[in-house]
Write an enzyme that holds these catalytic residues in place. Structure first.
Site, PDB file in Angstrom:
ATOM      1  N   GLU A 297       0.831  -1.204   0.000  1.00  0.00           N
ATOM      2  CA  GLU A 297       0.000   0.000   0.000  1.00  0.00           C
ATOM      3  C   GLU A 297       0.867   1.256   0.000  1.00  0.00           C
ATOM      4  O   GLU A 297       0.525   2.259  -0.656  1.00  0.00           O
ATOM      5  CB  GLU A 297      -0.914  -0.002   1.230  1.00  0.00           C
ATOM      6  CG  GLU A 297      -1.996  -1.060   1.201  1.00  0.00           C
ATOM      7  CD  GLU A 297      -1.496  -2.430   1.668  1.00  0.00           C
ATOM      8  OE1 GLU A 297      -2.312  -3.360   1.682  1.00  0.00           O
ATOM      9  OE2 GLU A 297      -0.292  -2.557   2.010  1.00  0.00           O
ATOM     10  N   TYR A 298       1.983   1.202   0.715  1.00  0.00           N
ATOM     11  CA  TYR A 298       2.861   2.371   0.793  1.00  0.00           C
ATOM     12  C   TYR A 298       3.385   2.748  -0.586  1.00  0.00           C
ATOM     13  O   TYR A 298       3.478   3.937  -0.936  1.00  0.00           O
ATOM     14  CB  TYR A 298       4.036   2.092   1.739  1.00  0.00           C
ATOM     15  CG  TYR A 298       4.901   3.310   1.981  1.00  0.00           C
ATOM     16  CD1 TYR A 298       4.610   4.197   3.015  1.00  0.00           C
ATOM     17  CD2 TYR A 298       5.997   3.591   1.172  1.00  0.00           C
ATOM     18  CE1 TYR A 298       5.378   5.324   3.237  1.00  0.00           C
ATOM     19  CE2 TYR A 298       6.786   4.713   1.386  1.00  0.00           C
ATOM     20  CZ  TYR A 298       6.472   5.572   2.414  1.00  0.00           C
ATOM     21  OH  TYR A 298       7.237   6.695   2.620  1.00  0.00           O
ATOM     22  N   GLN A 299       3.740   1.760  -1.367  1.00  0.00           N
ATOM     23  CA  GLN A 299       4.335   2.028  -2.677  1.00  0.00           C
ATOM     24  C   GLN A 299       3.305   2.170  -3.791  1.00  0.00           C
ATOM     25  O   GLN A 299       3.659   2.436  -4.937  1.00  0.00           O
ATOM     26  CB  GLN A 299       5.342   0.922  -3.000  1.00  0.00           C
ATOM     27  CG  GLN A 299       6.503   0.915  -2.004  1.00  0.00           C
ATOM     28  CD  GLN A 299       7.529  -0.151  -2.270  1.00  0.00           C
ATOM     29  OE1 GLN A 299       7.732  -0.557  -3.400  1.00  0.00           O
ATOM     30  NE2 GLN A 299       8.197  -0.602  -1.218  1.00  0.00           N
TER      31      GLN A 299
END
Length: 391
Positions: A297-299
């Site tokens: 999700e972060y990337q």
């Protein structure tokens, strides 16, 4: 100079009749508005101060000499306040210009050793590396301060817990179990003996975490004593082997506390059914201790960055809190969980300015400056915050 002080502090405690350590609190430094004088001394430390307990309704004191940092002396006083509504012990009278009761000393580790008669030695450690070295030497953890230091290696735990520990040790096939195995066993033993189910654990999140850490500390000591008994029962053939053995023991102790904290937080987050990843990758292959919901999700540039949370976990953080600032650039507010009891107001302000949100066990919040206490999260509050974000 700092290495010299840590060595002196360790030797002083070893040679003392008894000794004590605590994190200097905002109350000690006069930052809570309580207007008390000197260091608060818990009742458990009476043997360090007096021959008998104080009697309610009476004050009593005792004058002593303390040599600080192997440098200067103070004519100080232990005092028991028993009159009126008060019922507490303090160490007071340090003279004008005493350098260790200032606001910037909040969070430092105070060490007091009784050498003989009315002679004492005092030390104040300010840096994480020195505090952790002291803890390693005496097999302590942050939550085992504020009491007399045990200098022997005897294990004082309930019989049933000792039996469970011995069962684990006897079944272990390796020289020393992994950190994860040690943490898992400690939690299982504590939960079983206290009949804890997930609902009870989540109801008392902060206290249970500290109990897990304490239980693992006891298990580690037990394992260490038994595993090394054969090594200590015969003389070492040469100094080199003795040094190698000592370094191995100290290195294992040093790495244990931080890994244990991460292990127990991981399990607590699982109980709370949070979506997270440990050591998830961010920019430049950085790896924050905990990333919510995870590196995928972060990337993902389409994922709402307001739903991203990172949490660093450090047993002490006076120096190392800045390490988390660059671990996840997309996340503006960084959360930091620590077992540190008290940090100076200046450092708290610096953390606030750097968008660092401090998270500590609920019972530790009172050790911080009064004006910052409402801004500090407990572990339970942090979990509730993540749950709300992930809905």
């Amino acid at each position: 100079m700092e290495k010299h002080i840590i060595d002196l502090a360790i030797n002083s405690v070893k040679q003392s009749k008894n000794a004590f350590c605590k994190f200097i609190s905002a109350n000690d430094a006069g930052e809570t508005g309580a207007h008390q004088a000197g260091f608060y001394m818990p009742k458990d430390t009476v043997p360090l101060m007096f021959e008998t307990l104080g009697v309610k309704g009476e004050n009593k004191d005792r004058f002593i000499k303390i040599k600080w940092q192997d440098d200067f002396e103070t004519e100080s006083r232990f005092i028991y306040y028993g009159k009126g509504s008060r019922n507490e012990y303090r160490l007071t009278r340090f003279g004008k210009g005493f350098p260790f009761l200032r606001e910037q000393n909040v969070g430092d580790l105070l060490i007091l050793a009784h050498i003989e008669d009315d002679q004492y030695e005092g030390f104040v450690l300010s840096h994480d590396i020195d505090i952790e070295a002291f803890f390693t030497e005496f097999n302590l953890t942050s939550d085992l301060t504020n009491r007399l230091i045990s200098k022997d290696n005897s294990v004082n735990i309930q019989d049933r817990m000792a039996q469970e520990f011995m069962r684990f040790i006897n079944l272990c096939q390796t020289d020393f179990p992994t950190s994860a195995e040690m943490s898992d066993t400690a939690r299982a033993v504590y939960n079983q003996l206290n009949r804890l189910d997930p609902a009870k654990i989540l109801k008392s999140t902060d206290q249970v975490l500290l109990e897990w850490i304490d239980t693992e500390y006891s298990l580690f000591k037990t394992f260490e004593n038994i595993r090394y008994q054969y090594k200590l029962s015969a003389p070492f053939p040469n100094v080199e082997e003795l040094i190698m053995f000592a370094n191995s023991v100290l290195n294992r102790r040093k790495s244990r506390a931080g890994k244990a904290l991460e292990n127990h937080l991981t399990e607590m987050f699982r109980y709370a059914q949070l979506k997270f990843e440990t050591q998830g990758r961010t920019e430049l292959n950085k790896r924050p201790d905990f990333l919510f919901p995870g590196s995928t999700e972060y990337q993902n540039i389409m994922f709402d960055k307001n739903k991203l949370i990172c949490l660093g976990a450090k047993t002490t953080c006076k120096d190392r809190w800045r390490q988390i600032l660059t671990e996840a650039e997309k996340i503006e507010v960084k959360h930091l969980f620590t077992l540190q009891q008290g940090i100076s107001k200046n450092q708290l302000k610096e953390m606030e300015d750097s968008r660092v949100q401090l998270v500590v066990p609920e019972s530790y919040i009172g050790s911080f400056d009064k004006s910052f206490q409402p801004k500090i999260m407990s572990l339970k509050t942090f979990i509730e915050y993540v749950q709300e974000v992930q809905r």
